[in-house]
Scaffold this active site. Structure first.
Site, mmCIF file in Angstrom:
data_model
loop_
_atom_site.group_PDB
_atom_site.id
_atom_site.type_symbol
_atom_site.label_atom_id
_atom_site.label_comp_id
_atom_site.label_asym_id
_atom_site.label_seq_id
_atom_site.Cartn_x
_atom_site.Cartn_y
_atom_site.Cartn_z
ATOM 1 N N HIS A 168 0.816 -1.424 0.019
ATOM 2 C CA HIS A 168 0.001 -0.069 -0.009
ATOM 3 C C HIS A 168 0.857 1.199 -0.152
ATOM 4 C CE1 HIS A 168 -3.211 -2.678 2.130
ATOM 5 N NE2 HIS A 168 -3.645 -2.375 1.082
ATOM 6 N N LYS B 157 -16.046 -8.713 7.840
ATOM 7 C CA LYS B 157 -16.602 -9.538 9.216
ATOM 8 C C LYS B 157 -15.289 -9.676 9.981
ATOM 9 C CE LYS B 157 -18.983 -12.688 7.701
ATOM 10 N NZ LYS B 157 -19.682 -13.552 6.591
ATOM 11 N N ARG C 182 -1.481 -6.281 -8.612
ATOM 12 C CA ARG C 182 -0.454 -7.209 -8.306
ATOM 13 C C ARG C 182 -0.312 -8.110 -9.331
ATOM 14 N NH1 ARG C 182 -2.951 -8.398 -2.462
ATOM 15 N NH2 ARG C 182 -4.545 -8.476 -3.787
ATOM 16 N N SER D 178 -3.239 -7.558 2.915
ATOM 17 C CA SER D 178 -3.418 -7.557 4.107
ATOM 18 C C SER D 178 -3.619 -9.081 4.790
ATOM 19 C CB SER D 178 -4.516 -6.522 4.436
ATOM 20 O OG SER D 178 -4.155 -5.320 3.920
#
Ligand code: PNS
Length: 168
Positions: free
Chosen positions: A17, A41, A92, A129
């Site tokens: 990022h 979630k 990516r 992430s």
């Protein structure tokens, strides 16, 4: 004056990022990093933490034309609110492109705003992430993959419970 928006969940920010934000900051006059309020979630960091991390990262890197904001709802509505000219997304791999292409076309059809794709630097092409969270959760070293503040927070989050907690 070109204003770019770099949107994402940033749960948490990775070095990938930071790479994309920095390169957007060199291409645009102003960049707003837009953090999606509902990260899903399995969100690990709440909004305040995600914003705090990004502010630290942007400060440490000296990106003087980058500001951090949160948004909910449609990205194109946020872009309209902040008067953005362009959305910047990192790509990516070809697998990213399929979904990102559809999102960019949808966003353009909704609002006319274009998306610029920036190829992720090769050293971060595997990085996400969710993989970082998985490795950190299992005790792996993620310090080469994320900013120092993220390493620190992940270590705290996944620290062994104190001995007395196990008793009671
Ligand atoms: O970091 P992420 O999770 O890949 O980021 C995805 C994000 C936040 C860019 C995307 O989910 C998004 O723009 N969400 C806002 C809702 C929206 O505008 N949806 C319509 C476009 S698909």
């Amino acid at each position: 004056m070109k204003h770019a928006v770099c949107p994402g969940s940033f749960d948490p920010t990775t070095n990938g990022h930071v790479d994309i934000i920095g390169r957007a900051a060199r291409m645009a006059d102003a960049v707003t990093v837009a953090v999606l309020v509902n990260a899903g979630k399995d969100a690990l960091f709440d909004m305040d933490e995600r914003l705090e991390i990004l502010r630290e990262v942007v400060g440490d890197a000296g990106f003087g034309n980058v500001t951090i904001a949160s948004f909910s709802g449609l990205l194109v509505d946020f872009c309209r609110e902040v008067d953005a000219d362009v959305i910047v997304k990192g790509i990516r791999a070809v697998s990213d492109f399929d979904y990102e292409l559809k999102m960019s076309q949808l966003n353009r059809s909704l609002s006319g705003i274009d998306t610029v794709f920036v190829p992720t630097s090769t050293e971060y092409s595997f990085l996400s992430s969710s993989l970082v969270k998985q490795v950190a959760r299992l005790g792996g070293d993620v310090s080469a993959l994320v900013p120092p503040g993220v390493t620190r927070r992940l270590a705290t989050r996944f620290a062994d419970p104190p001995a007395d907690a196990a008793l009671g």
